[in-house]
Design a protein around this motif. Structure first.
Motif, PDB file in Angstrom:
ATOM      1  N   UNK A 152     -10.550   7.709  -6.865  1.00 37.50           N
ATOM      2  CA  UNK A 152     -10.903   7.569  -8.275  1.00 37.50           C
ATOM      3  C   UNK A 152      -9.764   6.980  -9.095  1.00 37.50           C
ATOM      4  N   UNK A 153      -8.536   7.439  -8.831  1.00 40.53           N
ATOM      5  CA  UNK A 153      -7.365   6.889  -9.517  1.00 40.53           C
ATOM      6  C   UNK A 153      -7.173   5.421  -9.172  1.00 40.53           C
ATOM      7  N   UNK A 178      -0.991  17.411  -2.415  1.00 39.90           N
ATOM      8  CA  UNK A 178      -0.251  18.664  -2.560  1.00 39.90           C
ATOM      9  C   UNK A 178      -0.752  19.517  -3.726  1.00 39.90           C
ATOM     10  N   UNK A 179      -1.645  18.967  -4.541  1.00 46.03           N
ATOM     11  CA  UNK A 179      -2.107  19.666  -5.738  1.00 46.03           C
ATOM     12  C   UNK A 179      -3.328  20.534  -5.496  1.00 46.03           C
ATOM     13  N   UNK A 180      -3.978  20.380  -4.362  1.00 48.14           N
ATOM     14  CA  UNK A 180      -5.226  21.091  -4.104  1.00 48.14           C
ATOM     15  C   UNK A 180      -5.315  21.500  -2.648  1.00 48.14           C
ATOM     16  N   UNK A 181      -6.171  22.459  -2.371  1.00 49.55           N
ATOM     17  CA  UNK A 181      -6.421  22.886  -0.997  1.00 49.55           C
ATOM     18  C   UNK A 181      -7.724  22.303  -0.450  1.00 49.55           C
ATOM     19  N   UNK A 182      -8.316  21.397  -1.202  1.00 49.72           N
ATOM     20  CA  UNK A 182      -9.562  20.759  -0.778  1.00 49.72           C
ATOM     21  C   UNK A 182      -9.293  19.313  -0.374  1.00 49.72           C
ATOM     22  N   UNK A 183      -9.485  19.007   0.899  1.00 48.74           N
ATOM     23  CA  UNK A 183      -9.274  17.648   1.364  1.00 48.74           C
ATOM     24  C   UNK A 183     -10.204  16.658   0.702  1.00 48.74           C
ATOM     25  N   UNK A 184     -11.471  17.048   0.525  1.00 51.73           N
ATOM     26  CA  UNK A 184     -12.451  16.156  -0.099  1.00 51.73           C
ATOM     27  C   UNK A 184     -12.068  15.861  -1.546  1.00 51.73           C
ATOM     28  N   UNK A 185     -11.624  16.902  -2.272  1.00 47.58           N
ATOM     29  CA  UNK A 185     -11.223  16.708  -3.672  1.00 47.58           C
ATOM     30  C   UNK A 185     -10.020  15.779  -3.765  1.00 47.58           C
ATOM     31  N   UNK A 186      -9.066  15.945  -2.853  1.00 47.82           N
ATOM     32  CA  UNK A 186      -7.869  15.096  -2.873  1.00 47.82           C
ATOM     33  C   UNK A 186      -8.230  13.641  -2.579  1.00 47.82           C
ATOM     34  N   UNK A 187      -9.087  13.418  -1.582  1.00 47.73           N
ATOM     35  CA  UNK A 187      -9.495  12.056  -1.242  1.00 47.73           C
ATOM     36  C   UNK A 187     -10.257  11.415  -2.398  1.00 47.73           C
ATOM     37  N   UNK A 188     -11.197  12.162  -2.987  1.00 49.68           N
ATOM     38  CA  UNK A 188     -11.999  11.632  -4.090  1.00 49.68           C
ATOM     39  C   UNK A 188     -11.127  11.317  -5.297  1.00 49.68           C
ATOM     40  N   UNK A 189     -10.163  12.193  -5.591  1.00 54.11           N
ATOM     41  CA  UNK A 189      -9.269  11.964  -6.730  1.00 54.11           C
ATOM     42  C   UNK A 189      -8.413  10.724  -6.519  1.00 54.11           C
ATOM     43  N   UNK A 190      -7.880  10.567  -5.309  1.00 56.77           N
ATOM     44  CA  UNK A 190      -7.042   9.407  -5.011  1.00 56.77           C
ATOM     45  C   UNK A 190      -7.828   8.109  -5.150  1.00 56.77           C
ATOM     46  N   UNK A 223       0.806  -1.219   0.000  1.00 51.80           N
ATOM     47  CA  UNK A 223       0.000   0.000   0.000  1.00 51.80           C
ATOM     48  C   UNK A 223       0.839   1.270   0.000  1.00 51.80           C
ATOM     49  N   UNK A 224       2.177   1.146   0.071  1.00 51.04           N
ATOM     50  CA  UNK A 224       2.990   2.360   0.159  1.00 51.04           C
ATOM     51  C   UNK A 224       2.977   3.143  -1.151  1.00 51.04           C
ATOM     52  N   UNK A 225       2.729   2.460  -2.280  1.00 55.05           N
ATOM     53  CA  UNK A 225       2.608   3.163  -3.550  1.00 55.05           C
ATOM     54  C   UNK A 225       1.366   4.034  -3.579  1.00 55.05           C
ATOM     55  N   UNK A 226       0.242   3.493  -3.103  1.00 56.72           N
ATOM     56  CA  UNK A 226      -0.997   4.273  -3.010  1.00 56.72           C
ATOM     57  C   UNK A 226      -0.805   5.447  -2.045  1.00 56.72           C
ATOM     58  N   UNK A 263      -7.164   2.568 -12.076  1.00 54.08           N
ATOM     59  CA  UNK A 263      -6.003   1.708 -12.314  1.00 54.08           C
ATOM     60  C   UNK A 263      -6.398   0.241 -12.238  1.00 54.08           C
ATOM     61  N   UNK A 264      -7.258  -0.109 -11.300  1.00 57.48           N
ATOM     62  CA  UNK A 264      -7.653  -1.512 -11.176  1.00 57.48           C
ATOM     63  C   UNK A 264      -8.536  -1.959 -12.330  1.00 57.48           C
ATOM     64  N   UNK A 265      -9.325  -1.035 -12.868  1.00 53.25           N
ATOM     65  CA  UNK A 265     -10.110  -1.370 -14.063  1.00 53.25           C
ATOM     66  C   UNK A 265      -9.178  -1.600 -15.252  1.00 53.25           C
ATOM     67  N   UNK A 266      -8.203  -0.717 -15.420  1.00 52.17           N
ATOM     68  CA  UNK A 266      -7.242  -0.864 -16.516  1.00 52.17           C
ATOM     69  C   UNK A 266      -6.441  -2.147 -16.375  1.00 52.17           C
ATOM     70  N   UNK A 267      -6.209  -2.573 -15.130  1.00 58.15           N
ATOM     71  CA  UNK A 267      -5.435  -3.778 -14.891  1.00 58.15           C
ATOM     72  C   UNK A 267      -6.177  -5.035 -15.321  1.00 58.15           C
ATOM     73  N   UNK A 268      -7.478  -4.912 -15.610  1.00 59.75           N
ATOM     74  CA  UNK A 268      -8.274  -6.064 -16.027  1.00 59.75           C
ATOM     75  C   UNK A 268      -8.517  -6.108 -17.536  1.00 59.75           C
ATOM     76  N   UNK A 269      -8.005  -5.133 -18.269  1.00 59.60           N
ATOM     77  CA  UNK A 269      -8.212  -5.086 -19.722  1.00 59.60           C
ATOM     78  C   UNK A 269      -7.085  -5.848 -20.421  1.00 59.60           C
ATOM     79  N   UNK A 270      -7.392  -6.946 -21.100  1.00 60.69           N
ATOM     80  CA  UNK A 270      -6.336  -7.781 -21.706  1.00 60.69           C
ATOM     81  C   UNK A 270      -5.451  -7.024 -22.683  1.00 60.69           C
ATOM     82  N   UNK A 271      -6.007  -6.055 -23.405  1.00 61.30           N
ATOM     83  CA  UNK A 271      -5.230  -5.336 -24.411  1.00 61.30           C
ATOM     84  C   UNK A 271      -4.104  -4.497 -23.812  1.00 61.30           C
TER      85      UNK A 271
END
Length: 296
Positions: free
Chosen positions: A225-226, A211-223, A199-202, A230-238
């Motif tokens: 969301x990413x 560090x990119x925003x001053x909104x805690x909620x936006x930072x949490x939601x973005x993290x 989990x240290x990568x996450x 990433x996990x969806x992309x990890x399931x795409x065979x292509x």
């Protein structure tokens, strides 16, 4: 001593002493652990193994499953829970690692800097002679400590639930060999530590986003969301050519610790990928934070 008192305690002129830095880290750890959000996240993580154990108990009526484990994933562990409650630890970690654990870490990491900025306390923290680099390291260390704590909460809750609902005895590895219950406990602890290290990568990614925003909620939601993206992309065979570089690709390799002998290849790849993410996004977070105009 409160967090405000710790931060306001200015050390002698010059470079802050190691004891003062430890005091800042201690204050940050206590502040994080006392938040209702953190306690709620730990409560949810502790509840997951109990729900899994109860569901298996109801479904099977406590009757032992036949046959030995096959393969290295969660389903093989689930099939063995009724034979040995220790397998609930492995199943719970396999069930929480894809979403619950990284989501909790993403919330803590995403709020690390942005949460202070949105609360108007970031500038106050920087008044103390810690420096931005030292403060960032304290925030990341706190997040990594939460990774370990969250993983151990899942493992301990699963061990208690497994002991209550199912028998505990020597267990059969994925390779079909028998090991003692004591060795099984040691492997369970090692698996929990590997999951925490996964989990240290996450944590580094979330800190960078923070560090990119001053909104805690936006930072949490973005993290978060990413994390999902990433996990969806990890399931795409292509996308198989780049999938080994996703932080989540080797997460379930911890199951190889239940083989005899242990398969180390994917385990080491996982740790290498996490170290790479920690280095890249940790450096990016440092570059952004040290050059950021602090207005809150």
């Amino acid at each position: 001593m409160s967090r405000a008192e710790t931060v306001a305690t200015v050390p002698p002129p010059g470079r802050p002493s190691p004891l003062w830095t430890l005091g800042l880290l201690r204050s940050e750890l206590l502040t994080t652990l006392r938040r209702w959000r953190t306690l709620a996240l730990l409560g949810v993580l502790a509840a997951v193994p109990v729900l899994v154990g109860v569901a298996v108990r109801i479904e099977t009526g406590g009757s032992p499953a036949g046959g030995g484990p096959e393969g290295g994933g969660g389903p093989a562990f689930i099939a063995q829970i009724t034979n040995n409650g220790l397998f609930l630890v492995f199943t719970a970690l396999a069930a929480t690692l894809p979403f619950f654990l990284p989501m909790a870490v993403g919330v803590i990491a995403g709020d690390a800097i942005a949460g202070e900025a949105s609360a108007g306390t970031l500038r106050y923290l920087l008044v103390a002679p810690a420096g931005r680099t030292r403060l960032l390291l304290v925030k990341y260390t706190t997040t990594v400590a939460f990774c370990v704590l969250a993983t151990l909460v899942v493992a301990l809750s699963a061990l208690i639930a497994g002991a209550v609902l199912f028998p505990l005895d020597d267990l059969t590895t994925i390779s079909g060999t028998r090991i003692t219950f004591g060795e099984g406990l040691l492997r369970a602890l090692l698996i929990a530590l590997v999951v925490a290290a996964s989990l240290i990568g996450v944590a580094a990614l979330g800190l960078f986003v923070s560090t990119l925003t001053n909104s805690g909620i936006a930072a949490m939601a973005t993290t978060v969301g990413l994390l999902i993206t990433v996990q969806i992309l990890d399931q795409i065979p292509q996308l198989h050519a780049i999938q080994p570089y996703f932080f989540s690709h080797y997460w379930l390799s911890f199951a190889d610790l239940m083989r005899e002998p242990v398969y180390w290849d994917d385990l080491l790849r996982n740790l290498g990928v996490q170290a790479l993410y920690a280095a890249v996004f940790g450096s990016a977070a440092w570059a952004r934070f040290t050059a950021k105009d602090i207005t809150a």
